[in-house]
Design an enzyme around this catalytic site. Structure first.
Site, short mmCIF file in Angstrom:
data_model
loop_
_atom_site.label_atom_id
_atom_site.label_comp_id
_atom_site.label_asym_id
_atom_site.label_seq_id
_atom_site.Cartn_x
_atom_site.Cartn_y
_atom_site.Cartn_z
N HIS A 109 -12.13 34.39 4.05
CA HIS A 109 -10.73 33.96 4.22
C HIS A 109 -10.37 33.13 2.99
O HIS A 109 -11.21 32.40 2.47
CB HIS A 109 -10.54 33.00 5.39
N ASP A 112 -11.64 29.59 3.20
CA ASP A 112 -13.10 29.36 3.12
C ASP A 112 -13.49 29.20 1.67
O ASP A 112 -14.41 28.46 1.34
CB ASP A 112 -13.95 30.55 3.59
C1 XUL Z 1 -12.10 35.44 15.11
C2 XUL Z 1 -12.53 36.45 14.12
C3 XUL Z 1 -12.10 36.20 12.71
C4 XUL Z 1 -11.77 37.43 11.93
C5 XUL Z 1 -11.25 37.16 10.54
O1 XUL Z 1 -12.52 35.69 16.40
O2 XUL Z 1 -13.23 37.36 14.44
O3 XUL Z 1 -13.08 35.46 12.09
O4 XUL Z 1 -12.88 38.28 11.80
O5 XUL Z 1 -10.16 36.31 10.54
#
Ligand code: XUL
Ligand code: CO
Length: 444
Positions: A109, A112
């Site tokens: 992300h 992150d």
């Molecule tokens: C949350 C989830 C996230 C997504 C990416 O449950 O799975 O981490 O994979 O935003």
């Protein structure tokens, strides 16, 4: 000279070298028992079949906190006070980890990788700085980006939703973040881009115009697609379904809901589905069911292979260890011709009580071994058992004669009625479910 597996100034996992394959007789916790990256299964190596990815957030950012207690894990890459210095250290630790583990991919992300700044422009600069460094690290190690994404759920501004927020000003901030995350994904050669709509849902119908919110979500996704294509993103956009948590009702409840949404708004094709095992459990489905629904629709994009816990109703994000479940999943993946440009990302974290630095290696090794073994078993089931033929045989009455005419749309309802009368009561045919279930155990 011994090969160096870290790329920055400091080694974050001293004493751990490249994880070797030692086979199932080994009792070395820091060795693969089943994942032998260059071993052929059919015409592809395990590495090519499985396309493993490490997630940045749980592995290097989550530190064991839960709603009842603060962090339990202490990571050496968090030592710096300055958030940008800490982000650089985290990036170096991450690439050391990827390289020592021997995974081909990672996912991240925006937040992150780089801290949010005091303005949109500062956040963009922070991310661009870390992306430039990540690009160097990718080139030095050969590790690639499976997907990028934007965190549109953590900041308080998103408490009422991101693209589905009733306040347009919030939607513009979500757009700014996605634009920058798409720029980052393209700069890093990412093969996919994920949308997980954590807050794209609602808590009460009384204060929510669900129709308008869903239209806004679709508009937002169209704009993201158009921008991505305009900057040269040729990969797949992915929606990751989840029925709840954090929103009580999410618009992307499960695979079939997302498939219907994508088709309704003309987004299918550019967008596919990222199936998370755990989210399937929360939706009351099996992992394999969700994969099958996507395969049937031609929309299986990628996989978050972490599991939940059948005994509780929240998202535990555990590493996969259930072989029976993983075999089921790999049977569907092989039926779909493999993962294509998707991968197996472990969106998983070690338990709060797992506080040693080597626990994150041990966890990841276990997940990779589970899927390596599941791949082999599923491959042998498809090659050597009669499971696929027997499944097809259940439908053989549609392969010729009137059944085939029905499939071709050449019989009307009255014609079917006449066939029922002529044919009389159909014979009872066994579904043979127990036989099908036994086949998996036979090959395990
Ligand atoms: C949350 C989830 C996230 C997504 C990416 O449950 O799975 O981490 O994979 O935003
Ligand atoms: Co996920």
């Amino acid at each position: 000279m011994a090969q160096q597996y870290f790329v920055g100034d400091k080694e974050y996992f001293p004493g751990i070298a490249r994880i070797p394959f030692e086979g199932r007789e080994s009792d070395n916790p820091l060795a693969f028992k089943f994942y032998e990256r260059d071993r052929l299964v059919g015409d592809r190596t395990m590495k090519q079949h499985l396309r493993f990815a490490v997630c940045y957030w749980h592995t290097f950012c989550a530190k064991g906190a839960d709603p009842f207690g603060v962090d339990t894990q202490v990571f050496p890459w968090d030592a710096a006070h300055d958030p940008m210095a800490a982000a650089r250290a985290r990036l170096d630790a991450a690439f050391e980890f990827f390289t020592k583990l021997g995974v081909p991919y990672y996912c991240f992300h925006d937040r992150d990788m780089a801290p949010e700044g005091g303005s949109v422009a500062e956040s963009e600069r922070n991310l661009a700085t870390l992306v430039a460094l990540a690009k160097e690290r990718q080139q030095a190690t050969g590790v690639k980006l499976l997907w990028g994404t934007a965190n549109l759920f953590g900041h308080p501004r998103y408490m009422n939703g991101a693209a589905t927020n009733p306040d347009f000003a919030v939607v513009t901030h979500a757009a700014a973040q996605v634009k920058a995350a798409l720029d980052a994904t393209v700069a890093l050669g990412g093969e996919n881009y994920v949308f997980w709509g954590g807050r794209e849902g609602y808590a009460s119908l009384l204060n929510t115009d669900t129709r308008r919110e869903q239209d806004h979500l679709a508009r937002f996704l169209q704009l993201a697609r158009d921008y991505g294509r305009s900057i040269g993103f040729t990969g797949t956009f992915l929606i990751e379904p989840k029925p709840m948590e954090p929103s009580k009702h999410q618009y992307d409840f499960d695979a079939q809901t997302v498939i219907g949404f994508l088709r309704h708004y003309g987004l299918a094709g550019d967008f596919k589905v990222n199936v998370e095992a755990n989210h399937a459990t929360l939706a009351g489905h099996s992992f394999a069911h969700e994969l099958q629904m996507c395969t049937d629709a031609g929309l299986l994009g990628s996989i978050d292979a972490n599991r939940g816990d059948p005994q509780n109703g929240w998202d535990t994000d555990q590493f996969p260890t259930d072989l029976y479940d993983a075999v089921h999943a790999m049977l569907v993946v092989l039926q779909d011709g493999g993962l294509h440009s998707g991968g197996l990302n472990f969106d998983a974290k070690v338990r709060r009580e797992s506080v040693d630095l080597d626990d994150i290696f041990i966890a990841q090794i276990g997940g990779m071994d589970t899927f390596a073994r599941a791949l082999e078993v599923a491959f042998r089931i498809r090659e050597s058992s009669t499971l696929t033929q027997r499944k097809q045989q259940r439908y053989s009455s549609f392969d010729s004669g009137d059944g085939a005419l029905f499939e071709q749309g050449k019989l009307d309802l009255a014609a079917l009625r006449n066939l029922a009368e002529q044919g009389g009561e159909p014979a009872h045919r066994s579904g043979k479910q127990e036989w099908f279930e036994n086949v998996i155990n036979q090959y395990l």
